[in-house]
Design an enzyme around this catalytic site. Structure first.
Site, mmCIF file in Angstrom:
data_model
loop_
_atom_site.group_PDB
_atom_site.id
_atom_site.type_symbol
_atom_site.label_atom_id
_atom_site.label_comp_id
_atom_site.label_asym_id
_atom_site.label_seq_id
_atom_site.Cartn_x
_atom_site.Cartn_y
_atom_site.Cartn_z
ATOM 1 N N LYS A 1 -3.332 -24.316 -36.033
ATOM 2 C CA LYS A 1 -2.718 -25.434 -36.750
ATOM 3 C C LYS A 1 -1.303 -25.059 -37.201
ATOM 4 C CE LYS A 1 -6.863 -26.873 -35.918
ATOM 5 N NZ LYS A 1 -7.968 -26.787 -36.845
ATOM 6 N N ARG B 1 -9.484 -4.469 -26.184
ATOM 7 C CA ARG B 1 -10.346 -5.209 -27.121
ATOM 8 C C ARG B 1 -10.191 -4.635 -28.524
ATOM 9 N NH1 ARG B 1 -15.377 -3.839 -27.389
ATOM 10 N NH2 ARG B 1 -15.702 -3.760 -25.140
ATOM 11 N N ASP C 1 -10.826 -20.959 -46.711
ATOM 12 C CA ASP C 1 -10.208 -21.496 -45.492
ATOM 13 C C ASP C 1 -8.907 -22.168 -45.932
ATOM 14 O OD1 ASP C 1 -9.367 -23.060 -43.352
ATOM 15 O OD2 ASP C 1 -11.399 -23.646 -42.753
ATOM 16 N N TYR D 1 -14.539 -28.539 -42.823
ATOM 17 C CA TYR D 1 -14.294 -28.719 -41.396
ATOM 18 C C TYR D 1 -15.621 -28.825 -40.634
ATOM 19 C CZ TYR D 1 -12.717 -27.656 -36.681
ATOM 20 O OH TYR D 1 -12.484 -27.702 -35.336
#
Ligand SMILES: *Cc1c(COP(=O)(O)O)cnc(C)c1O
Length: 379
Positions: free
Chosen positions: A195, A46, A170, A98
């Protein structure tokens, strides 16, 4: 180093134990220690994983930043940024962003006492007016999804600096190939690597890139404490995707330009939203801060009924009807019922996102086939 060379080599060194040219997928949860507290810099996956480490280095390099951090999704990366804040802090953000970001802000974080102030960021005066002593973060997206609105990153960065707030951009829609917000003064760049960075519609992932060491420490602490880390296989896929980002983006831009012009000249098409048009209201800013205009666009039909939009959406054969964007294959999407359904209708329509708007993610197929497909679907 030029972009093409940088993207192919970013973060990847031959594996020291075998010489493997591709970074191995270190599918492990833990690492054997020589003695208590004596380790090779890896303790538990992690906190650290070698495949993720290579990718995080690549993220930093492709955004001209010092530090990269990988998250299990784009929204997990956004979530980590908001966790820098405390109750009472204020965020200024775009009123056109978004849908998942809007949902995270309004439905999850607002109840923790963080105040989100939505403004039209295409006019930086609106940001200036909204700044208060409690403003800790400015969050922008440019170009926006799906209306392709443009915000002046350098101008907002100057306002953020003056206010003592962080600016997070973003950069999913532009990709690092077209725009590098840190170079324009932003503090943090966020991507949905799902994306353009992954580029092949086969992985969900997000990232943050920053220059400031203390900001990196705070965000790394959140990454390991909250645990929204991507698995090694997903990191491998994005590392591979980044190697072809430049050639994919070149074709996305070429195809995008051809399709935007085709739509604009079509007698049955109403308005076309694409930031490469010289009469787009944000064109001069886009030209200043971007290297190209990409393959994302939206349009309306002259017969502006929802039924007609739905007919076109269901009639394409090459463009697949799906959420998401930025992959090699072309997608067509109905924001009102798909990607932006979580935004209340009145909010959506007030911001220009009508029920009949159609969004395209133009892929890298042959542009002639894409145009023929749209032509037959429009009818
Ligand atoms: C997809 C997307 C996100 C969210 O990313 P996920 O990887 O789906 O969590 C955030 N911002 C923009 C602009 C996006 O397109």
């Amino acid at each position: 180093m030029k972009l093409a060379t940088r993207y192919i080599h970013a973060g990847t060194e031959p594996d020291p134990s075998t010489g493997a040219i591709m970074t191995p997928i270190y599918q492990t949860s833990t690492y054997v220690q020589e003695a208590p507290g004596v380790n090779k810099g890896f303790e538990y996956a992690r906190s650290q994983n070698p495949t993720r480490k290579a990718l995080e280095e690549a993220y930093a390099q492709i955004e001209n930043g010092k530090h990269g951090l990988a998250f299990s999704s784009g929204v997990a990366a956004t979530d980590a940024v908001i966790k820098l804040l405390s109750p009472g802090d204020e965020v200024i953000c775009a009123n056109d962003m978004y849908g998942g970001t809007y949902r995270l802000f309004t439905k999850v974080f607002a109840k923790y006492g963080i105040h989100f102030n939505y403004v039209d960021t295409t006019d930086t005066n609106n940001i200036r007016k909204a700044i208060s002593p409690k403003t800790k973060l400015i969050w922008i997206e440019t170009p926006t999804n799906p209306l392709m609105n443009i915000t002046d990153i350098a101008a907002v960065a100057a306002l953020a600096k003056e206010a003592g707030a962080w600016l997070c951009v973003d950069n999913t829609f532009a990709s690092p190939y077209l725009q590098n917000p840190l170079d324009l003064g932003a503090d943090i760049v966020m991507h949905s690597a799902t994306k353009y960075l992954g580029g092949h519609s086969d992985v969900i992932q997000g990232c943050l890139v920053m220059n400031d060491d203390s900001l990196r420490e705070q965000l790394y602490f959140i990454q390991k404490s909250c645990g929204a880390v991507p698995g090694p296989m997903d990191c491998f896929l994005v590392l591979r995707g980044i190697k072809t980002l430049h050639v994919r983006m070149q074709r996305h831009c070429e195809n995008g330009e051809r399709i935007a012009n085709f739509l604009r000249s079509h007698p049955k098409i109403g308005k076309v939203y694409w930031c490469g048009f010289t009469d787009h209201p944000g064109f001069s800013i886009a030209q200043k801060q971007m290297r190209g205009f990409g393959g994302m666009m939206s349009f309306t039909l002259k017969d502006d009924s929802v039924e007609n939009a739905k007919r076109v959406l269901s009639s394409t054969k090459v463009f697949a009807l799906a959420e998401s964007l930025g992959g090699v294959e072309s997608l067509i999407n109905h924001p009102a019922s798909m990607t932006h359904a979580s935004i209340p209708r009145e909010e959506r329509i007030k911001n220009g996102l009508t029920d009949s708007l159609i969004r395209l993610s133009v892929g890298i197929e042959d542009a002639d086939d894409l145009i023929e497909d749209l032509n037959q679907a429009i009818g």
